[in-house]
Motif scaffolding. Structure first.
Motif, PDB file in Angstrom:
ATOM      1  N   VAL A   1      11.605   8.165   8.310  1.00 48.27           N
ATOM      2  CA  VAL A   1      11.729   7.118   7.167  1.00 48.27           C
ATOM      3  C   VAL A   1      11.291   7.732   5.851  1.00 48.27           C
ATOM      4  CG1 VAL A   1      11.035   5.150   8.851  1.00 48.27           C
ATOM      5  CG2 VAL A   1       9.115   6.513   7.652  1.00 48.27           C
ATOM      6  N   TRP A   2      11.815   7.201   4.838  1.00 46.71           N
ATOM      7  CA  TRP A   2      11.663   7.665   3.551  1.00 46.71           C
ATOM      8  C   TRP A   2      10.583   6.846   3.067  1.00 46.71           C
ATOM      9  CZ3 TRP A   2      13.822  12.390   2.401  1.00 46.71           C
ATOM     10  CH2 TRP A   2      14.693  12.715   3.235  1.00 46.71           C
ATOM     11  N   LEU A   3       9.387   7.459   2.684  1.00 49.51           N
ATOM     12  CA  LEU A   3       8.212   6.803   1.808  1.00 49.51           C
ATOM     13  C   LEU A   3       8.141   7.394   0.205  1.00 49.51           C
ATOM     14  CD1 LEU A   3       5.863   4.764   1.721  1.00 49.51           C
ATOM     15  CD2 LEU A   3       4.554   6.733   2.431  1.00 49.51           C
ATOM     16  N   ASN A   4       8.400   6.451  -0.656  1.00 48.62           N
ATOM     17  CA  ASN A   4       8.695   7.131  -1.751  1.00 48.62           C
ATOM     18  C   ASN A   4       9.330   8.234  -2.167  1.00 48.62           C
ATOM     19  OD1 ASN A   4       7.065   4.801  -2.679  1.00 48.62           O
ATOM     20  ND2 ASN A   4       5.355   5.629  -3.060  1.00 48.62           N
ATOM     21  N   ASN A   5      10.497   8.420  -1.497  1.00 49.88           N
ATOM     22  CA  ASN A   5      11.434   9.400  -1.505  1.00 49.88           C
ATOM     23  C   ASN A   5      10.889  10.669  -0.679  1.00 49.88           C
ATOM     24  OD1 ASN A   5      13.576   7.978  -2.963  1.00 49.88           O
ATOM     25  ND2 ASN A   5      12.269   8.319  -4.798  1.00 49.88           N
ATOM     26  N   GLN A   6       9.862  10.644   0.315  1.00 48.09           N
ATOM     27  CA  GLN A   6       9.363  11.501   1.084  1.00 48.09           C
ATOM     28  C   GLN A   6       9.767  11.347   2.279  1.00 48.09           C
ATOM     29  OE1 GLN A   6       5.323  12.607  -0.177  1.00 48.09           O
ATOM     30  NE2 GLN A   6       5.902  14.467  -0.382  1.00 48.09           N
ATOM     31  N   ALA A   7      10.291  12.378   3.092  1.00 48.40           N
ATOM     32  CA  ALA A   7      10.464  12.402   4.715  1.00 48.40           C
ATOM     33  C   ALA A   7       9.178  12.260   5.311  1.00 48.40           C
ATOM     34  CB  ALA A   7      11.352  13.299   5.035  1.00 48.40           C
ATOM     35  N   ILE A   8       9.124  11.130   6.494  1.00 48.44           N
ATOM     36  CA  ILE A   8       7.833  10.770   6.994  1.00 48.44           C
ATOM     37  C   ILE A   8       8.472  10.929   8.585  1.00 48.44           C
ATOM     38  CG2 ILE A   8       6.106   9.347   7.570  1.00 48.44           C
ATOM     39  CD1 ILE A   8       5.567  10.658   5.022  1.00 48.44           C
ATOM     40  N   GLU A   9       7.876  11.394   9.404  1.00 50.78           N
ATOM     41  CA  GLU A   9       8.181  11.310  10.912  1.00 50.78           C
ATOM     42  C   GLU A   9       7.281  10.130  11.485  1.00 50.78           C
ATOM     43  OE1 GLU A   9      10.851  13.117  12.800  1.00 50.78           O
ATOM     44  OE2 GLU A   9      11.567  13.719  10.939  1.00 50.78           O
ATOM     45  N   CYS A  10       7.821   9.262  12.258  1.00 52.24           N
ATOM     46  CA  CYS A  10       7.115   8.430  12.835  1.00 52.24           C
ATOM     47  C   CYS A  10       7.700   8.081  14.161  1.00 52.24           C
ATOM     48  CB  CYS A  10       6.806   7.079  12.005  1.00 52.24           C
ATOM     49  SG  CYS A  10       8.162   6.091  11.589  1.00 52.24           S
ATOM     50  N   GLN A  11       6.939   7.284  14.983  1.00 57.39           N
ATOM     51  CA  GLN A  11       7.573   6.848  16.356  1.00 57.39           C
ATOM     52  C   GLN A  11       8.549   5.748  16.099  1.00 57.39           C
ATOM     53  OE1 GLN A  11       4.076   5.730  18.623  1.00 57.39           O
ATOM     54  NE2 GLN A  11       3.205   7.658  18.299  1.00 57.39           N
ATOM     55  N   SER A  12       9.516   5.894  17.234  1.00 51.98           N
ATOM     56  CA  SER A  12      10.639   4.721  17.157  1.00 51.98           C
ATOM     57  C   SER A  12       9.850   3.693  17.355  1.00 51.98           C
ATOM     58  CB  SER A  12      11.413   5.034  18.294  1.00 51.98           C
ATOM     59  OG  SER A  12      12.319   3.951  18.482  1.00 51.98           O
ATOM     60  N   GLN A  13      10.231   2.240  17.182  1.00 55.04           N
ATOM     61  CA  GLN A  13       9.301   0.864  17.154  1.00 55.04           C
ATOM     62  C   GLN A  13       8.008   0.723  16.465  1.00 55.04           C
ATOM     63  OE1 GLN A  13      11.469  -1.519  18.803  1.00 55.04           O
ATOM     64  NE2 GLN A  13      13.064   0.021  18.522  1.00 55.04           N
ATOM     65  N   GLN A  14       7.782   1.655  15.692  1.00 50.05           N
ATOM     66  CA  GLN A  14       6.474   1.635  15.174  1.00 50.05           C
ATOM     67  C   GLN A  14       6.652   0.507  13.899  1.00 50.05           C
ATOM     68  OE1 GLN A  14       5.159   5.280  13.433  1.00 50.05           O
ATOM     69  NE2 GLN A  14       3.326   4.560  12.734  1.00 50.05           N
ATOM     70  N   SER A  15       5.421  -0.154  13.816  1.00 51.53           N
ATOM     71  CA  SER A  15       5.337  -1.449  12.745  1.00 51.53           C
ATOM     72  C   SER A  15       4.875  -0.695  11.585  1.00 51.53           C
ATOM     73  CB  SER A  15       4.422  -2.414  13.511  1.00 51.53           C
ATOM     74  OG  SER A  15       3.219  -1.898  13.194  1.00 51.53           O
ATOM     75  N   LEU A  16       5.224  -1.339  10.496  1.00 53.90           N
ATOM     76  CA  LEU A  16       5.024  -1.081   9.069  1.00 53.90           C
ATOM     77  C   LEU A  16       3.590  -0.913   9.054  1.00 53.90           C
ATOM     78  CD1 LEU A  16       5.661  -0.578   6.114  1.00 53.90           C
ATOM     79  CD2 LEU A  16       5.566  -2.953   5.675  1.00 53.90           C
ATOM     80  N   ILE A  17       2.659  -1.958   9.240  1.00 55.81           N
ATOM     81  CA  ILE A  17       1.010  -1.667   9.542  1.00 55.81           C
ATOM     82  C   ILE A  17       0.620  -0.562  10.119  1.00 55.81           C
ATOM     83  CG2 ILE A  17       0.544  -3.158  11.372  1.00 55.81           C
ATOM     84  CD1 ILE A  17      -1.357  -3.196   8.196  1.00 55.81           C
ATOM     85  N   GLU A  18       1.396  -0.153  11.279  1.00 59.39           N
ATOM     86  CA  GLU A  18       1.001   1.022  12.092  1.00 59.39           C
ATOM     87  C   GLU A  18       1.090   2.343  11.086  1.00 59.39           C
ATOM     88  OE1 GLU A  18       1.703  -0.221  16.575  1.00 59.39           O
ATOM     89  OE2 GLU A  18       3.237   0.665  15.360  1.00 59.39           O
ATOM     90  N   LEU A  19       2.149   2.326  10.400  1.00 60.17           N
ATOM     91  CA  LEU A  19       2.432   3.646   9.485  1.00 60.17           C
ATOM     92  C   LEU A  19       1.330   3.451   8.393  1.00 60.17           C
ATOM     93  CD1 LEU A  19       4.476   5.847   8.828  1.00 60.17           C
ATOM     94  CD2 LEU A  19       5.619   4.178   7.195  1.00 60.17           C
ATOM     95  N   VAL A  20       1.173   2.347   7.919  1.00 66.24           N
ATOM     96  CA  VAL A  20       0.089   2.265   6.756  1.00 66.24           C
ATOM     97  C   VAL A  20      -1.174   2.934   7.158  1.00 66.24           C
ATOM     98  CG1 VAL A  20      -1.181   0.663   5.544  1.00 66.24           C
ATOM     99  CG2 VAL A  20       1.357   0.377   5.508  1.00 66.24           C
TER     100      VAL A  20
END
Length: 69
Positions: A6-25
């Protein structure tokens, strides 16, 4: 486990498939006080952070509200 990008403020971030937004935060310890988050240019209300599932190549924008006078 499948990873997505996913791209957070134009930076690539690796995260788990099916991850929720709050989990990323929480994973990235992002500031939440006075924060607003948009995914693909649509604001996600804070009450929906836990039910919003991230998808590959989502464009996430974190806004910090700044009080001024």
């Amino acid at each position: 486990m499948t990873m997505i990008t996913v791209w957070l403020n134009n930076q690539a971030i690796e995260c788990q498939s099916q991850q929720s937004l709050i989990e990323l935060v929480e994973q990235l310890t992002l500031p939440t006080l006075g924060a607003a988050i948009a995914i693909n240019q649509a604001i996600i209300t804070r009450s929906d952070w836990s039910t919003t599932v991230l998808n590959h190549n989502d464009q996430i924008t974190l806004f910090q509200v700044i009080a001024g006078g």
